[in-house]
Motif scaffolding. Structure first.
Motif, PDB file in Angstrom:
ATOM      1  N   LEU A 190      45.768  27.788  16.824  1.00  0.00           N
ATOM      2  CA  LEU A 190      43.892  28.612  16.787  1.00  0.00           C
ATOM      3  C   LEU A 190      43.234  28.471  15.929  1.00  0.00           C
ATOM      4  CD1 LEU A 190      42.968  31.654  16.315  1.00  0.00           C
ATOM      5  CD2 LEU A 190      44.252  32.015  14.750  1.00  0.00           C
ATOM      6  N   LEU A 191      43.999  27.272  14.182  1.00  0.00           N
ATOM      7  CA  LEU A 191      43.024  26.567  13.970  1.00  0.00           C
ATOM      8  C   LEU A 191      41.966  25.442  14.953  1.00  0.00           C
ATOM      9  CD1 LEU A 191      44.110  27.614  11.160  1.00  0.00           C
ATOM     10  CD2 LEU A 191      44.956  24.558  10.822  1.00  0.00           C
ATOM     11  N   LEU A 192      42.470  24.525  15.552  1.00  0.00           N
ATOM     12  CA  LEU A 192      42.228  23.777  16.677  1.00  0.00           C
ATOM     13  C   LEU A 192      40.705  24.308  17.991  1.00  0.00           C
ATOM     14  CD1 LEU A 192      45.067  20.959  17.595  1.00  0.00           C
ATOM     15  CD2 LEU A 192      42.304  20.699  16.033  1.00  0.00           C
ATOM     16  N   ALA A 193      40.852  25.985  17.661  1.00  0.00           N
ATOM     17  CA  ALA A 193      40.869  26.645  18.718  1.00  0.00           C
ATOM     18  C   ALA A 193      38.824  27.459  18.341  1.00  0.00           C
ATOM     19  CB  ALA A 193      41.190  27.529  19.245  1.00  0.00           C
ATOM     20  N   HIS A 194      39.676  27.206  16.659  1.00  0.00           N
ATOM     21  CA  HIS A 194      38.234  27.314  15.959  1.00  0.00           C
ATOM     22  C   HIS A 194      37.658  25.734  15.693  1.00  0.00           C
ATOM     23  CE1 HIS A 194      38.114  31.981  15.535  1.00  0.00           C
ATOM     24  NE2 HIS A 194      39.441  31.704  15.467  1.00  0.00           N
ATOM     25  N   LYS A 195      37.288  25.259  15.841  1.00  0.00           N
ATOM     26  CA  LYS A 195      36.987  23.808  15.524  1.00  0.00           C
ATOM     27  C   LYS A 195      35.586  23.682  16.493  1.00  0.00           C
ATOM     28  CE  LYS A 195      39.420  23.086  12.325  1.00  0.00           C
ATOM     29  NZ  LYS A 195      39.296  24.261  10.978  1.00  0.00           N
ATOM     30  N   HIS A 196      34.331  23.044  16.309  1.00  0.00           N
ATOM     31  CA  HIS A 196      33.738  22.737  17.161  1.00  0.00           C
ATOM     32  C   HIS A 196      33.774  21.736  18.443  1.00  0.00           C
ATOM     33  CE1 HIS A 196      30.026  20.713  19.617  1.00  0.00           C
ATOM     34  NE2 HIS A 196      29.287  21.998  18.685  1.00  0.00           N
ATOM     35  N   PRO A 197      34.047  21.629  19.310  1.00  0.00           N
ATOM     36  CA  PRO A 197      34.264  21.657  20.657  1.00  0.00           C
ATOM     37  C   PRO A 197      34.263  19.400  19.885  1.00  0.00           C
ATOM     38  CG  PRO A 197      33.176  22.893  21.353  1.00  0.00           C
ATOM     39  CD  PRO A 197      33.558  22.949  20.268  1.00  0.00           C
ATOM     40  N   ASP A 198      32.827  18.978  19.478  1.00  0.00           N
ATOM     41  CA  ASP A 198      32.960  17.766  19.375  1.00  0.00           C
ATOM     42  C   ASP A 198      33.310  17.740  17.790  1.00  0.00           C
ATOM     43  OD1 ASP A 198      30.483  17.599  21.401  1.00  0.00           O
ATOM     44  OD2 ASP A 198      29.076  18.040  19.559  1.00  0.00           O
ATOM     45  N   ASP A 199      34.035  18.453  17.158  1.00  0.00           N
ATOM     46  CA  ASP A 199      34.636  17.328  15.817  1.00  0.00           C
ATOM     47  C   ASP A 199      36.180  17.684  16.298  1.00  0.00           C
ATOM     48  OD1 ASP A 199      32.427  17.840  14.707  1.00  0.00           O
ATOM     49  OD2 ASP A 199      31.901  19.490  13.840  1.00  0.00           O
ATOM     50  N   ARG A 200      36.572  18.482  17.413  1.00  0.00           N
ATOM     51  CA  ARG A 200      38.331  19.220  17.398  1.00  0.00           C
ATOM     52  C   ARG A 200      38.918  17.935  17.301  1.00  0.00           C
ATOM     53  NH1 ARG A 200      37.962  22.637  22.081  1.00  0.00           N
ATOM     54  NH2 ARG A 200      37.193  24.282  20.335  1.00  0.00           N
ATOM     55  N   ALA A 201      38.870  16.355  17.967  1.00  0.00           N
ATOM     56  CA  ALA A 201      39.722  15.468  18.299  1.00  0.00           C
ATOM     57  C   ALA A 201      40.153  14.773  16.539  1.00  0.00           C
ATOM     58  CB  ALA A 201      39.281  14.057  19.015  1.00  0.00           C
TER      59      ALA A 201
END
Length: 204
Positions: A45-56
């Motif tokens: 869930l934490l990762l799902a809420h991250k901006h796509p450009d910041d997820r990695a």
């Protein structure tokens, strides 16, 4: 989209390695767009809420938190349940168990959507530096107790925690005071220093 004028807020979190469990304060839940108590946070869930450009970048930070622990900070963007993008700073350190082993992490989120970049960087650097300095002093104090009383690391940590609770003084301050007193008032006998020199150089 980014919501202008979002209020600056601070909320805490806990991560427990056992069960890979996360806990959010009410404020952190609201940052992600949830009413408190309506969601159980998970790593996914934490990762799902991250901006796509910041997820990695965040995925790498989360991996570090979940495995080695330690002091950390991360500046990234989250997208809440309404699609609002927020800039946050997350600062944390390892969470210790009763025997001083790392059992997780604890820290806080800061919603910095409208905060100047320079102010954010300076504040985060100061917090992380303080965490690192605190750990160094505590580890040194533990080492002294282990040597003098011939006790393991967890028992040495217990002694410092007990002294902190008895005196109502922060653990870091207890460690700093002990280090200062030892440096100024404890003389090592020449015979002991000579024996230590031999052990250091020859190992027996």
């Amino acid at each position: 989209m980014t919501k202008a004028g979002a209020p600056h807020r601070v909320g805490g979190f806990l991560y427990h390695r056992a069960g890979d469990r996360w806990e959010w304060s009410d404020t952190v839940a609201r940052m992600h767009g949830y009413q408190p108590g309506t969601v159980t946070p998970t790593t996914e869930l934490l990762l799902a809420h991250k901006h796509p450009d910041d997820r990695a970048h965040v995925a790498h930070t989360l991996h570090t938190i979940r495995t080695s622990g330690g002091a950390f900070s991360s500046r990234h963007r989250i997208i809440d349940t309404k699609g609002v993008t927020r800039s946050v700073v997350v600062v944390g350190d390892r969470l210790l168990g009763d025997t001083a082993e790392t059992i997780g992490s604890s820290g806080f989120y800061i919603d910095v959507t409208d905060t100047l970049e320079t102010s954010i960087t300076e504040a985060v650097d100061e917090v992380v530096a303080d965490i690192t300095a605190s750990r160094g002093a505590i580890e040194q104090a533990k080492g002294m107790l282990m040597l003098i009383y011939r006790i393991p690391a967890d028992r040495a940590f217990d002694v410092l925690v007990w002294h902190s609770q008895q005196t109502n003084v922060k653990l870091r301050d207890i460690a700093d005071q002990l280090l200062a007193r030892v440096a100024g008032k404890l003389d090592v006998p020449v015979t002991l220093r000579t024996r230590f020199d031999h052990l250091l150089l020859h190992g027996n």
